[in-house]
Design an enzyme around this catalytic site. Sequence first.
Site, mmCIF file in Angstrom:
data_model
loop_
_atom_site.group_PDB
_atom_site.id
_atom_site.type_symbol
_atom_site.label_atom_id
_atom_site.label_comp_id
_atom_site.label_asym_id
_atom_site.label_seq_id
_atom_site.Cartn_x
_atom_site.Cartn_y
_atom_site.Cartn_z
ATOM 1 N N LEU A 77 1.041 -1.194 -0.402
ATOM 2 C CA LEU A 77 -0.213 0.249 0.381
ATOM 3 C C LEU A 77 1.004 1.256 -0.267
ATOM 4 O O LEU A 77 2.193 0.504 -0.050
ATOM 5 C CB LEU A 77 -1.159 0.178 1.500
ATOM 6 C CG LEU A 77 -2.131 -0.725 1.172
ATOM 7 C CD1 LEU A 77 -1.938 -1.484 2.605
ATOM 8 C CD2 LEU A 77 -2.881 -1.336 0.321
ATOM 9 N N THR A 88 6.830 0.672 1.428
ATOM 10 C CA THR A 88 7.993 1.064 1.739
ATOM 11 C C THR A 88 7.358 2.186 2.789
ATOM 12 O O THR A 88 6.512 3.592 2.808
ATOM 13 C CB THR A 88 8.422 2.603 1.126
ATOM 14 O OG1 THR A 88 9.384 1.189 0.318
ATOM 15 C CG2 THR A 88 9.814 3.189 1.585
ATOM 16 N N LYS A 118 15.943 -0.456 3.323
ATOM 17 C CA LYS A 118 15.439 0.031 2.579
ATOM 18 C C LYS A 118 15.212 1.890 2.561
ATOM 19 O O LYS A 118 16.081 1.894 0.756
ATOM 20 C CB LYS A 118 13.695 -0.155 2.259
ATOM 21 C CG LYS A 118 12.874 0.429 0.978
ATOM 22 C CD LYS A 118 13.402 -0.325 -0.303
ATOM 23 C CE LYS A 118 12.133 0.866 -1.220
ATOM 24 N NZ LYS A 118 11.318 0.289 -1.373
#
Length: 288
Positions: A64, A94, A169
């Site tokens: 999402l 993320t 990330k």
Amino acid sequence: MRVTVLGTGIMGAAMARNLLRAGHEVTVWNRSARRATPLAEEGARVAGSPLDAVAGAEVVLTMLTDGAAVEEVMADEGTLGALPEGCVWIQASTVGVDACERLAALAEEAGVPFVDAPVSGTRQPAEKGELMILASGPEELQERCAPVFDAIGSTTRWVGPAGAGTRFKLVMNAWVLILNSGIAETLTVARGLGFLPEQVLEAIAGGPLDSAYAQLKGRLMIEGEFEPSFPLKHARKDAQLVLEAARRELPLLEAVAEQLEHAEALGYGDADLAATIRGLTDVPARAD
């Protein structure tokens, strides 16, 4: 495996297709149903609600927009409490460090096995099943998650306990954002000094300064082709997440964030990250 994908935007839809190709039984849901319904033709079950989507799932994968969206779907709408016993929640969006910690705490409170596994890559690697999965969580879940990760990615890196994937990330995104802005500014300088931007890409091609990313984004910038692979508005969100997580001055990334905000204000939020270059030339997006 019975896999549910919550969120079928650019990345989620590609993941769902690759899961189907790998032989998994896939259920999908998206807030805007039109983004999910095409997957029915490829064999997915399209659910009308998140609670319906997770019924019978062995793995639920969330892809999402941001942490608030994940928390709304999983917690506020009661989806987390509706997961079948033993179902693993793979959180691939993320979301940033703070949101990841909240989501992990919610999963622990609900007794749901939680794997923090954001992905590195954009539309093309997602469609080819060549994403890099930055997975983190309990070691005993690695084998259970492997069939899902093998379907959507070419590389899986387990980087530590839940939360480590999100932090790594952000490191990767910092590099991508800085590189993209560097390409945009270099091509702008070239034009300003009387050279064709193409000459820059030709000069670095195959040498130590070259990269596949520079060639790809550089070409898009030169051609003005901004079909979204990584939407600029999401890149702007990620830049803010990096700055918040770093908790220190990062002048270069702060400047990148300002560039992205400016390009978004000009109407390029839904365009590809390559549209950063339009913010340097103050060219507004067309209304169509």
